[in-house]
Design a protein around this motif. Structure first.
Motif, PDB file in Angstrom:
ATOM      1  N   THR C 351       0.792  -1.272  -0.185  1.00  0.00           N
ATOM      2  CA  THR C 351      -0.059   0.012   0.076  1.00  0.00           C
ATOM      3  C   THR C 351       0.761   1.360   0.027  1.00  0.00           C
ATOM      4  O   THR C 351       1.859   1.241   0.819  1.00  0.00           O
TER       5      THR C 351
ATOM      6  N   HIS D 187       1.468  -6.377  10.944  1.00  0.00           N
ATOM      7  CA  HIS D 187       0.210  -6.900  11.630  1.00  0.00           C
ATOM      8  C   HIS D 187       0.270  -8.116  12.429  1.00  0.00           C
ATOM      9  O   HIS D 187       0.776  -9.133  12.190  1.00  0.00           O
ATOM     10  N   ASP D 209       0.262  -0.067   7.164  1.00  0.00           N
ATOM     11  CA  ASP D 209      -0.885  -0.621   6.369  1.00  0.00           C
ATOM     12  C   ASP D 209      -0.374  -1.545   5.396  1.00  0.00           C
ATOM     13  O   ASP D 209       0.375  -1.403   4.444  1.00  0.00           O
ATOM     14  N   ASN D 210      -0.900  -2.888   5.358  1.00  0.00           N
ATOM     15  CA  ASN D 210      -0.760  -3.724   4.305  1.00  0.00           C
ATOM     16  C   ASN D 210       0.681  -4.084   4.059  1.00  0.00           C
ATOM     17  O   ASN D 210       1.172  -4.084   2.879  1.00  0.00           O
ATOM     18  N   CYS D 211       1.418  -4.185   4.964  1.00  0.00           N
ATOM     19  CA  CYS D 211       2.853  -4.408   4.780  1.00  0.00           C
ATOM     20  C   CYS D 211       3.276  -5.833   5.043  1.00  0.00           C
ATOM     21  O   CYS D 211       3.735  -6.664   4.057  1.00  0.00           O
ATOM     22  N   PRO D 214       0.544  -9.828   3.797  1.00  0.00           N
ATOM     23  CA  PRO D 214      -0.056  -9.154   2.879  1.00  0.00           C
ATOM     24  C   PRO D 214      -1.857  -9.134   2.983  1.00  0.00           C
ATOM     25  O   PRO D 214      -2.184 -10.055   3.411  1.00  0.00           O
ATOM     26  N   GLN D 215      -2.378  -8.011   2.696  1.00  0.00           N
ATOM     27  CA  GLN D 215      -3.873  -8.008   2.822  1.00  0.00           C
ATOM     28  C   GLN D 215      -4.133  -8.236   4.214  1.00  0.00           C
ATOM     29  O   GLN D 215      -5.346  -8.623   4.600  1.00  0.00           O
ATOM     30  N   SER D 216      -3.283  -8.212   5.191  1.00  0.00           N
ATOM     31  CA  SER D 216      -3.825  -8.387   6.560  1.00  0.00           C
ATOM     32  C   SER D 216      -3.949  -7.184   7.529  1.00  0.00           C
ATOM     33  O   SER D 216      -2.945  -6.050   7.351  1.00  0.00           O
ATOM     34  N   LEU D 218      -6.447  -4.980   8.145  1.00  0.00           N
ATOM     35  CA  LEU D 218      -7.429  -3.897   7.572  1.00  0.00           C
ATOM     36  C   LEU D 218      -8.145  -3.498   8.896  1.00  0.00           C
ATOM     37  O   LEU D 218      -8.429  -4.170   9.694  1.00  0.00           O
TER      38      LEU D 218
END
Ligand SMILES: [Zn+2]
Ligand SMILES: [Zn+2]
Ligand SMILES: [Zn+2]
Ligand SMILES: [Zn+2]
Lengths: 373, 373, 373, 373
Positions: C351, D187, D209-211, D214-216, D218
């Motif tokens: 992101t 996260h 954010d979203n590091c 992945p995609q975790s 939110l």
């Protein structure tokens, strides 16, 4: 045994910076590609780590170093050498060997404070032994000390720990006779020269013949003046195992110690006679170091109430050195750690561990030399 | 010399991953703290780096490896061993020694491809020599090969490069007789066993007596069946210098080579008889390796038009090993690099470089053994 | 493309010794435990290694450095700075930043010869480009150069390679206008100051705002005197991805280059805007570096027959940096290596890769500054 | 403060073997050259070393880990996951992520025993806090834990220390409500999933954010079923400094903690939001970590008698991480070490430390989300 064994350790000593070395040579000038120094923190830290994991550290009495004062260092070292070290240390560091490439001894900014702390750790250990707080002690420190001479560092060594300990025992604790046994595989040139004419300190070195420093540690160097007869060199040929070392102990070193009847025994405890050490060609394992330790403990028990201090010196094979140190400290303390030495059976199986005829001959030459004195 | 010396080198070989080792032992289980492996890229890379800096690389002919095919590997190794290696390599890597802790040979994912590339590099070198593109060649590669046996890896070795080279010379280039001389300080057990009954390949190993593998390389192992008399072991006691090595060359190895009259000579060129190697106790320097190289070159010139291939094997003291490799390649190529070896004068001054009586006796035992055959 | 891309590489440059650093700080004095330096051989060697393994190196034209002569260095650097470097290098090494701890730039004995060889490599690359032997070139060298000023080194840099290349192109090859674009994530302070009043060299730096050197690289530093308007700083906030970088290229940097119409373009090619670099907070991956390279190649094709030289500068995340270098060199050469970049899809998914409003605002501020000029 | 701060430390944890990683990627297959792992002993050991040198360790109460029992691990982790780990550990080690390359978590032989010892260290710390032997505690251990899920390891983590500590506090010490705050820059997916439907454990994660993963992490992941509203994610854009972190603490995290009124607070204390961390893009220094620590201490003082446990998680920039850890432990203990942080003034001077509008907007989005619940 009711009294514990002392362990001198301080994290700051591990920050001593020798990175100008690749192995034992200064790197640079398009000749030697930079690499890791042989005298590094890892080699000592790994011993401490194994003591921790084996459960020994918590059963030892930790002796905390304090910085040796200049006047304490001045009992052995020249004032101007100390001043030069301080000046280099206050700048970006330098070479305690003062430019001699054979003895190159690099240190970083603040290196004086580290070296003085190591020296002070040895003095604290002497105090702990003399005051009966510990039965004996192992000073696991760096930089090493046994190559350092009065007016210069040498061979990774900045201050001569054995000599400083001996003088401290004499001057502060009133001892008359102190013996220094150097079983580092390289010659204990520092103590030999510092006490050359001094009969109050018996200096004995067992080492690989003419290995390091070059042409040092010969059999006929017996001390001079009133010190004549109070320096004993036991040069052994390359390739010796436990047979040769224990024969030399039993036939030469222990008798000499007993004859001198020291009030304290100090060992320059290099582990570089180990079977995998890159900087010498000997073949000892943990059991040999334990056996040597016990033999000296017996002498100390008989002569001086067990007063025995081991100062860590060389030892450069990182995987196996911790087990040599563990074996010594187990012997010193009477404790047994939870870890078995995986190198010991391999080393024990090596051809050449028994006393060989040419090794026996080398020891006989020392015996002959001693009987002359 | 008009033809160049070949150099086998490929960057991917430096990516062979042995990190499960601390020194030569598998780390873990609360016994050995993880550390660097003794068989690492750095030890070989530093040789190449020094060749570059000394200006030699650009005067050598670079021989580029290609992957050895399975049928080529199958000339020496068992099909199921190859299959097991591939399966481990396609997963997360494994141990080419198939679980034998004495021979532990870890490799990472994709390790098969690296090992096959190293093997293929040796085959390319044989081709280059046989086709006359190079006068001789040094294969600077890893993993090493000389401990590998037909059905398993051992001692950091996955495929036996010397054996593969010999078979390639015989099967592809039609040679009858090939000699393999192993001067790695550890016994060349792989070639000994692979060619045990084969009189077409003379295998000679000069090594530290009973150092590694344990109980391997004894004097009376002379081959069997039709191969009897075609395996020669020259075990030397720990602590030998150039005197012992050159005496063994002159009195045993070179005569054996000349008597066999090989059509190609292959050397398992470990550098771990070097004076600072942690994994043995010998004392050679660059000049000794150069002298041994020249002696074998003379035999090769007389027997087989100079056809000589050196495969790199052990050698673990990173600072000094590059200078041993440089000395050999200077001898092979007749070139002189721009860098002087700073270790050579130190090693030359070590006591024990001359042939000692007990070393002479060891060589005499081999001479007696040979005269019996 | 018919002409190859040149690659400047010399093994001796990898022997530059920065080990007094732990990361980017001088270790010692009981504050920072010794550790690895961030500016080390490994970071550059790994790029070369990946080029080798990917099969690119052999398709590039190797440009061999030669030592830059003092008079060549003197085109940019002060005589007394050069003399001080030589004196330190002839002793035990020293600090090219002459004691400024913010810019600490340690080097070892013989470090002058290495730095002069790196500088000479850049000059050779200029010659190869001007003589049409290569289409363009990547100088993969160390020490880096872009922080070095006329009278002192700074930030690991000893000689300013971009400035030396520009002067060489002007003085030896007769060019009038040279542009230096610095995409190292830190400010290109060296070229800014060296060419502050010189309208013949356009200097542009895109960097993380006020990251290093402190308070350097501000937007209103546009050059002075006749050089006013010929220095462009593009400071970006921390956290920028490819969106911000490509917007800055398209809206500011490429128009400025085209307006200047250089006869050669030099890029200070630090890779430390990479997504894992410890010494800045940007998020570029290989595809972003490739896209930036292609954009500048287009300008160079239009302005100056494609004459483009990239000098390697920073880049400190050893695992990923090789793939950034590979992407650039693939773009430069039009070649495609055999290895896919495993980091690219991870970085692409982060992101913040798209241009963010606050990043757009930062670029608009530079646009406004430029339109004022 | 009368009670000391506890420090969980055990040397064996430093022997956890992650060397299959180069950075955070598995090396091998001709793509990534082997290198050092980012998750290594050095990164944690250096924190301990600095605590030692700064004189803090001896003022802390050492909490000695004991192995967590299988039934204790089974409070959080699946029986078959534990069994698979043991099987791999008894062989040559393996991957706790069970083959997921995004989460690759290698360990060596005996790795299970190390991981269980780390987990047991956390349990001992909970006991020490609950029994009032310490005011609070820092568990300086590895492997880390916060990415581990019930049925698999992930992201270098094997057992989820925060979750195990929370369950131990509930099951053994009878607590009702435990809060886990994860300030590791990645996260805290493990606790989020483990307690997804459980309102007795409040889980909060502040992260880039979203590091990673992945995609975790939110913003709309708030827990489910009875746990809805008991998971709070605070994703921040790359490039945040102390301004953004402290605003998020003051506006979101501390109010959420106070509203929940936990009986113990556990912090997943990754230090990889540090300004030089390679694995994220944030900009915190020691003073920011100290400020965050003090803020949580205040909540703990008001809610739960100060009961606060910090479990060490990520943090990969070896030179600076020790100072972040020192700052936290100084805050926890009220002590002041003898060493000043040399990185703090540099980090404090970086542009972007203040709260930026786009960062404020990100925090406002979380505030809006929370007010919905
Ligand atoms: Zn020694
Ligand atoms: Zn060998
Ligand atoms: Zn930079
Ligand atoms: Zn993390």
């Amino acid at each position: 045994m009711t009294k514990p064994t002392g362990l001198v350790w301080h994290e700051l000593l591990m920050w001593h910076d020798t990175h100008a070395l690749a192995g034992f040579m200064q790197s640079g000038r398009g000749v030697i590609e930079p690499d890791e120094p042989s005298e590094s923190a890892a080699g000592k830290r790994r011993i401490k780590n194994l003591l921790d994991v084996a459960g020994l550290t918590e059963q030892l009495l930790l002796i905390k170093p304090r910085p040796a004062r200049e006047e304490e260092l001045g009992r052995v070292h020249h004032v101007d050498y100390i001043a030069r070290l301080k000046a280099m240390s206050d700048a970006d560091g330098g070479d305690a060997a003062l430019g001699d490439p054979v003895g190159v001894t690099p240190f970083g900014p603040g290196g004086y404070e580290i070296a003085a702390l190591a020296a002070g750790g040895v003095l604290e250990a002497v105090d702990a032994i003399m005051e009966g707080r510990v039965a004996n002690a192992y000073a696991l420190l760096r930089p090493p000390g046994h190559h350092a001479e009065a007016a210069r560092g040498f061979g990774f060594c900045i201050f001569n720990h054995g000599a400083l300990a001996a003088r401290h025992a004499q001057l502060v604790h009133g001892l008359q006779r102190v013996a220094i046994l150097d079983w580092d595989v390289h010659h204990g040139n520092g103590a030999e020269r510092i006490f050359w004419t001094d009969p109050s300190v018996l200096t004995i070195s067992i080492h690989q013949d003419n290995c390091y420093p070059p042409q040092s540690g010969l059999i006929d160097a017996i001390g001079g003046g009133p010190g004549a007869g109070y320096n004993v060199n036991v040069p052994l040929p390359p390739g010796c195992g436990s047979g040769a070392y224990l024969a030399a102990m039993d036939r030469v070193i222990l008798p000499a110690l007993r004859a001198f009847s020291p009030e304290m025994i100090i060992i320059a405890s290099g582990l570089d006679a180990g079977a995998y050490d890159p900087q010498a060609r000997m073949m000892l394992g943990g059991s040999a170091f334990a056996a040597m330790t016990k033999r000296v403990m017996n002498v100390a028990a008989d002569c001086c109430d067990g007063r025995l201090l081991l100062n860590h010196e060389g030892g450069y094979h990182r995987p196996s050195v911790p087990f040599l140190g563990l074996a010594i400290i187990e012997a010193l303390s009477g404790l047994k750690g939870s870890v078995e030495d995986p190198f010991e059976p391999i080393i024990a199986g090596m051809t050449g561990q028994d006393l060989q005829p040419h090794q026996d001959a080398a020891i006989r030459r020392v015996e002959a030399q001693l009987s002359d004195v």
